[in-house]
Design an enzyme around this catalytic site. Structure first.
Site, PDB file in Angstrom:
ATOM      1  N   SER A 261      -2.952  -7.819   2.703  1.00 56.17           N
ATOM      2  CA  SER A 261      -3.150  -7.769   4.155  1.00 56.17           C
ATOM      3  C   SER A 261      -3.553  -9.129   4.703  1.00 56.17           C
ATOM      4  CB  SER A 261      -4.220  -6.736   4.499  1.00 56.17           C
ATOM      5  OG  SER A 261      -3.881  -5.493   3.964  1.00 56.17           O
TER       6      SER A 261
ATOM      7  N   ARG B 182      -1.610  -5.522  -8.723  1.00 52.20           N
ATOM      8  CA  ARG B 182      -0.498  -6.410  -8.433  1.00 52.20           C
ATOM      9  C   ARG B 182      -0.282  -7.420  -9.530  1.00 52.20           C
ATOM     10  NH1 ARG B 182      -3.046  -7.167  -2.631  1.00 52.20           N
ATOM     11  NH2 ARG B 182      -4.786  -6.581  -3.958  1.00 52.20           N
TER      12      ARG B 182
ATOM     13  N   HIS C 208       0.833  -1.201   0.000  1.00 56.20           N
ATOM     14  CA  HIS C 208       0.000   0.000   0.000  1.00 56.20           C
ATOM     15  C   HIS C 208       0.878   1.266   0.000  1.00 56.20           C
ATOM     16  CE1 HIS C 208      -3.053  -2.668   2.283  1.00 56.20           C
ATOM     17  NE2 HIS C 208      -3.633  -2.382   1.135  1.00 56.20           N
TER      18      HIS C 208
ATOM     19  N   LYS D 131     -18.208  -6.735   6.796  1.00 59.52           N
ATOM     20  CA  LYS D 131     -16.923  -7.426   6.967  1.00 59.52           C
ATOM     21  C   LYS D 131     -16.461  -7.312   8.411  1.00 59.52           C
ATOM     22  CE  LYS D 131     -14.654  -7.119   2.453  1.00 59.52           C
ATOM     23  NZ  LYS D 131     -13.618  -6.348   1.743  1.00 59.52           N
TER      24      LYS D 131
HETATM   25  P1  ADP Z   1      -5.954  -5.982   0.232  1.00 59.91           P
HETATM   26  O1  ADP Z   1      -6.115  -6.506  -1.158  1.00 59.91           O
HETATM   27  O2  ADP Z   1      -4.536  -6.044   0.720  1.00 59.91           O
HETATM   28  O3  ADP Z   1      -6.959  -6.419   1.232  1.00 59.91           O
HETATM   29  P2  ADP Z   1      -7.032  -3.238   0.234  1.00 59.91           P
HETATM   30  O4  ADP Z   1      -8.482  -3.340   0.024  1.00 59.91           O
HETATM   31  O5  ADP Z   1      -6.589  -2.640   1.513  1.00 59.91           O
HETATM   32  O6  ADP Z   1      -6.187  -4.498   0.013  1.00 59.91           O
HETATM   33  O7  ADP Z   1      -6.377  -2.495  -0.995  1.00 59.91           O
HETATM   34  C1  ADP Z   1      -6.482  -1.165  -1.323  1.00 59.91           C
HETATM   35  C2  ADP Z   1      -5.762  -0.913  -2.633  1.00 59.91           C
HETATM   36  O8  ADP Z   1      -4.373  -1.175  -2.478  1.00 59.91           O
HETATM   37  C3  ADP Z   1      -6.221  -1.802  -3.785  1.00 59.91           C
HETATM   38  O9  ADP Z   1      -6.183  -1.035  -4.965  1.00 59.91           O
HETATM   39  C4  ADP Z   1      -5.184  -2.871  -3.839  1.00 59.91           C
HETATM   40  O10 ADP Z   1      -5.040  -3.384  -5.144  1.00 59.91           O
HETATM   41  C5  ADP Z   1      -3.951  -2.096  -3.445  1.00 59.91           C
HETATM   42  N1  ADP Z   1      -2.932  -2.973  -2.885  1.00 59.91           N
HETATM   43  C6  ADP Z   1      -3.027  -3.783  -1.817  1.00 59.91           C
HETATM   44  N2  ADP Z   1      -1.872  -4.462  -1.612  1.00 59.91           N
HETATM   45  C7  ADP Z   1      -1.033  -4.057  -2.600  1.00 59.91           C
HETATM   46  C8  ADP Z   1       0.296  -4.403  -2.985  1.00 59.91           C
HETATM   47  N3  ADP Z   1       1.001  -5.321  -2.326  1.00 59.91           N
HETATM   48  N4  ADP Z   1       0.811  -3.794  -4.045  1.00 59.91           N
HETATM   49  C9  ADP Z   1       0.096  -2.893  -4.737  1.00 59.91           C
HETATM   50  N5  ADP Z   1      -1.150  -2.528  -4.464  1.00 59.91           N
HETATM   51  C10 ADP Z   1      -1.710  -3.095  -3.403  1.00 59.91           C
END
Ligand code: ADP
Length: 168
Positions: free
Chosen positions: A128, A90, A17, A41
């Site tokens: 996460s 990703r 992130h 959730k």
């Molecule tokens: P997660 O998929 O980890 O539960 P979130 O809902 O918190 O993620 O993700 C918020 C944004 O951050 C999304 O656009 C997700 O694709 C991006 N994101 C999450 N982890 C990564 C990562 N390792 N690299 C790049 N983008 C990420």
């Protein structure tokens, strides 16, 4: 002032992130990292805990605000007068869902652009959920999340000692 919203669950924030946030701040005047609350959730961390971890983790970036909301992302974007939404991509597996969301969001608010950013290749496998799972078994998560997040994860799983496997 060009504002972009970076929404997510951030349960908890990872270096993946943060990598995306670092890239996004070079493109906009302000980035609002916002926790999209989904009451159906069951997150591991409360909204306040998640906010604190984000704030600590990106405190070295000057043009970032941290926030939380529940509801339609495009309604939130309008309240912030933002021009764009930031999402991280990703792998191909992210693409289908992200495309669907981006096109639906465009239908709801045609003038808001979704910007996809790719993280450093080292973080392409990181999310996460996998970090929480490894932490719950006492595995090593250093290098995946900032030290403050690592500490809080250890506090959430106080009994998680890396003691090998149990056979049945
Ligand atoms: P997660 O998929 O980890 O539960 P979130 O809902 O918190 O993620 O993700 C918020 C944004 O951050 C999304 O656009 C997700 O694709 C991006 N994101 C999450 N982890 C990564 C990562 N390792 N690299 C790049 N983008 C990420």
């Amino acid at each position: 002032m060009r504002v972009a919203i970076y929404p997510g669950t951030f349960d908890p924030i990872t270096y993946g992130h943060i990598d995306i946030a670092e890239r996004a701040v070079t493109l906009f005047d302000k980035i609002v990292i916002t926790i999209a609350v989904n009451s159906s959730k069951k997150p591991l961390f409360s909204i306040d805990e998640r906010k604190k971890m984000i704030m600590e983790s990106v405190s070295y970036l000057s043009n970032i605000e941290v926030d939380a909301f529940e509801g339609l992302l495009m309604d939130y974007v309008k309240t912030k007068k933002a021009a764009a939404v930031i999402r991280g991509l990703r792998a191909i597996s992210d693409f289908e869902y992200e495309l669907q969301m981006a096109l639906m969001n465009r239908k709801l608010a045609e003038d808001v652009v979704t910007v996809f950013l790719m993280p450093n290749v080292n973080y392409t496998y990181l999310n996460s959920t996998i970090v929480k799972e490894v932490a719950s078994f006492g595995g090593d998560i250093s290098g995946l999340v900032p030290p403050g997040v690592e500490r809080r994860l250890r506090e959430k799983f106080p009994k998680a000692i890396h003691s090998g496997i149990k056979k049945y």
